[in-house]
Design an enzyme around this catalytic site. Structure first.
Site, PDB file in Angstrom:
ATOM      1  N   ASP A   1      -2.304  87.696 128.891  1.00 20.19           N
ATOM      2  CA  ASP A   1      -3.541  87.238 129.538  1.00 20.19           C
ATOM      3  C   ASP A   1      -4.656  88.278 129.507  1.00 20.19           C
ATOM      4  O   ASP A   1      -5.820  87.953 129.727  1.00 20.19           O
ATOM      5  CB  ASP A   1      -3.263  86.913 131.014  1.00 20.19           C
ATOM      6  CG  ASP A   1      -2.433  85.652 131.190  1.00 20.19           C
ATOM      7  OD1 ASP A   1      -2.093  85.015 130.176  1.00 20.19           O
ATOM      8  OD2 ASP A   1      -2.123  85.324 132.349  1.00 20.19           O
TER       9      ASP A   1
ATOM     10  N   CYS B   1       5.327  80.281 135.854  1.00 20.14           N
ATOM     11  CA  CYS B   1       5.001  78.855 135.725  1.00 20.14           C
ATOM     12  C   CYS B   1       5.819  78.002 136.685  1.00 20.14           C
ATOM     13  O   CYS B   1       5.462  76.862 136.971  1.00 20.14           O
ATOM     14  CB  CYS B   1       5.244  78.394 134.288  1.00 20.14           C
ATOM     15  SG  CYS B   1       4.433  79.457 133.083  1.00 20.14           S
TER      16      CYS B   1
ATOM     17  N   ALA C   1      -1.886  95.676 123.114  1.00 18.48           N
ATOM     18  CA  ALA C   1      -2.075  94.892 124.339  1.00 18.48           C
ATOM     19  C   ALA C   1      -1.757  93.432 124.040  1.00 18.48           C
ATOM     20  O   ALA C   1      -2.064  92.933 122.948  1.00 18.48           O
ATOM     21  CB  ALA C   1      -3.498  95.032 124.865  1.00 18.48           C
TER      22      ALA C   1
ATOM     23  N   TYR D   1      10.563  56.204 115.637  1.00 20.10           N
ATOM     24  CA  TYR D   1      10.270  54.890 116.195  1.00 20.10           C
ATOM     25  C   TYR D   1      11.531  54.100 116.476  1.00 20.10           C
ATOM     26  O   TYR D   1      12.353  53.859 115.593  1.00 20.10           O
ATOM     27  CB  TYR D   1       9.356  54.054 115.281  1.00 20.10           C
ATOM     28  CG  TYR D   1       9.341  52.596 115.701  1.00 20.10           C
ATOM     29  CD1 TYR D   1       9.017  52.251 117.010  1.00 20.10           C
ATOM     30  CD2 TYR D   1       9.691  51.580 114.816  1.00 20.10           C
ATOM     31  CE1 TYR D   1       9.050  50.924 117.426  1.00 20.10           C
ATOM     32  CE2 TYR D   1       9.718  50.242 115.227  1.00 20.10           C
ATOM     33  CZ  TYR D   1       9.400  49.924 116.534  1.00 20.10           C
ATOM     34  OH  TYR D   1       9.436  48.623 116.954  1.00 20.10           O
TER      35      TYR D   1
END
Ligand code: FAD
Length: 569
Positions: free
Chosen positions: A302, A60, A299, A446
């Site tokens: 991807d 990545c 497995a 917040y």
């Protein structure tokens, strides 16, 4: 993903000969599996084979290495073979390709990339984590020097070298998905002039087309030459070594280098040759423990098909998070723990030239593709924090939810700040089977610089709850061309004059209480404003006075996105 019965525990404790667990592929899925398995079972023998020179590297991060944002290549190496050996007693063999599996003999054939020699290795358990390969379409010129795909560290090194040697100033990125956009950003960071060619009429296919519009506008404003709705026809070499990308439309885009980022395909050759069950989406079929059709073979990553928990469909989802989690699940399963992979919901994010695009769950087009019709959607455009605090940036947010139970089905958001935080909250709610009422009630951080007392997530939940309980019936923009409803724009006249939905009349909210009698009671009224808030007030007022009013969710801002996407007149 088929959900078979739990496998038998296979822990090797109390066995005299250690079980041999061999792992093919040593990056996200394979490395996670190896490390987790060792933490669970000190007695097994674990060996990892990778045909590349590295294991456990940050795929990545590759675009950012090309972009020189990551300057030192070594930063991409999360763990080395030496670390695996010393810390985990895991044998790692790089530049060693697994070329065959003999399931009956329980052996694999491996070829040493340095010597070219092959040998066999015995296994008790085999884990396949070979990933997915970039798709190279069979088109003229895709193998020319200067045309690159990005998968490995050597790939990105080659791109860097090519750019330096050629003093590259122009590039074409083919494919407007995650990797294409990340490459585009990084090439621009290296001060190249970049054109983007995408066959679909939109960028970022996981988004609905109208939600991709702010992205396309942002890129165009940053000087990216966008060619959407136009596929790659061929690539030609020019004298001096530069290239021309020729689009299906005939457009010719000169480039010093070309990045092919048109998607990836599960690397299933080994699995296919070994007779493992491959699913209709082209990935290896596994059960919830990541076990394949052979009880001795797992497995992950991807290469497998996964169960989409929102749509209920099997799919492929080449993302690092699922690959890592699956590696862990496989390890636990191999160690005899009754754990399982929950499935995926396609939560993803990409940042490009300052803009963040994120999504989770199903898109509207994805729902329709699988025949789901009992859903509704709301659009909103709130600031990422309180409007009174300087610097609030708008988030374009779409929320999809099922009717009548309000279960959250998906969300997409685009904006400059605070986007991924909202999508992560909604993603978590989806994981817990949350409803829009949960979003409305969510207690979130917040303070003025971070959010609002009604956070965008709360607002999205409140709007959706209003739709469900009938307080705010919504009209669908996609019906605009077909409706005979009266379109009423409740913005002020000067806003209306600056652009409005065709055929709309203007009756500002500020005058509605004294002029509502001018509106017909025997006709549907579709109410529009800038982002949907004033239209909501008008809708409530009119509904309580006996009118059939609906809110055009997201207002004129959303209309403009639909129009730019070519979905409405
Ligand atoms: P991989 O990580 O691809 O590892 C498979 C390994 O197996 C490879 O090293 C390969 O060489 C080896 N191998 C294959 N066949 C054999 C064989 N026969 N013998 C020996 N070795 C073999 N995902 C995100 O979630 N977020 C991101 O931002 C993101 N950015 C990305 C950017 C790029 C450029 C790329 C390429 C991918 C990105 N991804 C991202 C996707 C993510 O990296 C993958 O989903 C993840 O790495 C998949 O893990 P895996 O273990 O299945 O496969």
């Amino acid at each position: 993903m088929s959900h078979q019965a739990n496998p038998q525990p296979t822990s090797s404790q109390n066995r005299s000969i250690p079980r041999r667990v061999l792992i093919v592929g040593g990056v996200a899925g394979g490395a996670s599996c190896a490390a987790r398995l060792r933490r669970l079972d000190e007695s097994v023998e674990i060996a990892v084979f990778d045909r590349g020179p590295y294991v456990s590297f940050a795929n990545c991060g590759l675009p950012y290495y090309v972009g020189n944002v990551i300057v030192d290549e070594r930063a991409l190496l999360v763990a080395s073979p030496e670390l695996f050996r010393a810390r985990f007693n895991v044998e790692v063999q790089t530049e060693t390709e697994v070329t065959g599996i003999d399931r009956r003999a329980r052996t694999i054939t491996v070829r040493d990339g340095r010597t070219g020699t092959s040998r066999t290795e015995r296994y008790d358990v085999l884990v396949l984590a070979p990933g997915a390969a970039p798709i190279r379409p069979p088109l003229p010129g895709v193998d020319l020097p200067g045309v690159f795909a990005v998968r490995t560290i050597p790939d990105s090194r080659r791109i860097r070298t090519w750019m330096a040697e050629r003093r590259a100033t122009t590039a074409v990125v083919v494919g407007g998905g995650f990797i294409g956009l990340e490459m585009l950003e990084n090439l621009i960071h290296r001060e190249l002039s970049v054109a983007l060619l995408e066959k679909l009429p939109q960028l970022m296919p996981p988004l609905d087309p109208e939600m991709a519009v702010p992205l396309m506008e942002h890129l165009a404003a940053k000087g990216v030459r966008l060619h959407v709705g136009d596929g790659l026809a061929r690539i030609e070499a020019r004298e001096g070594g530069s290239l021309v990308v020729v689009a299906e439309s005939g457009a010719r885009l000169p480039a010093d280098l070309v990045i092919l980022a048109i998607g990836v395909r599960p690397e299933t050759t080994l699995a296919k040759d070994a007779g493992l069950h491959i699913g209709p989406r082209g990935g290896i079929v596994v059960d919830a423990q990541m076990r394949t059709s052979d009880p001795h073979v797992w497995a992950v990553g991807d290469v497998v098909e996964v169960h989409d928990v929102v749509t209920g469909q099997d799919t492929v989802l080449p993302l690092a998070g699922p690959a890592n989690r699956q590696g862990r699940v496989a390890a636990e399963s191999i160690a005899g723990r009754a754990t399982h992979f929950r499935g995926v919901q396609a939560t993803a994010v990409v940042g490009v030239l300052g803009l963040t695009v994120a999504s989770t769950g199903a898109s509207e087009k994805g729902l329709r593709r699988v025949g789901v019709t009992n859903f509704q959607k709301v659009y909103l455009h709130p600031g990422h924090h309180a409007g009174y605090y300087p610097g609030a940036r708008r988030i374009h947010l779409k929320l999809l939810f099922s009717v009548p139970d309000g279960r959250i089905l998906g969300a997409q958001a685009v904006g400059l700040e605070g986007v991924e935080k909202r999508i992560d909250v909604i993603a978590t709610a989806i994981q817990f089977h949350g409803t829009v009422h949960d979003l409305a009630e969510a207690e979130l951080c917040y303070a003025p610089q971070f959010g609002a007392a009604k956070d965008p997530v709360n607002l999205a939940g409140m709007l959706a709850a209003n739709v469900l309980n009938g307080d705010m019936p919504v009209a669908d923009w996609l019906e605009l061309a077909r409706t005979d409803a009266l379109l009423v724009d409740v913005r002020e006249p000067e806003e209306f004059a600056g652009g409005h939905v065709p055929h709309a009349i203007n009756l500002p909210l500020s005058q509605l209480r004294r002029r509502y009698g001018e509106l017909p009671k025997d006709r549907d009224l579709w109410i529009c404003c800038r982002v949907g808030q004033r239209a909501y007030y008008a809708t409530r007022f009119l509904a309580q006075h006996g009118y059939r009013a609906r809110n055009l969710s997201g207002g004129y801002t959303t209309y403009e996105a639909f129009r730019a996407a070519g979905l409405v007149p």
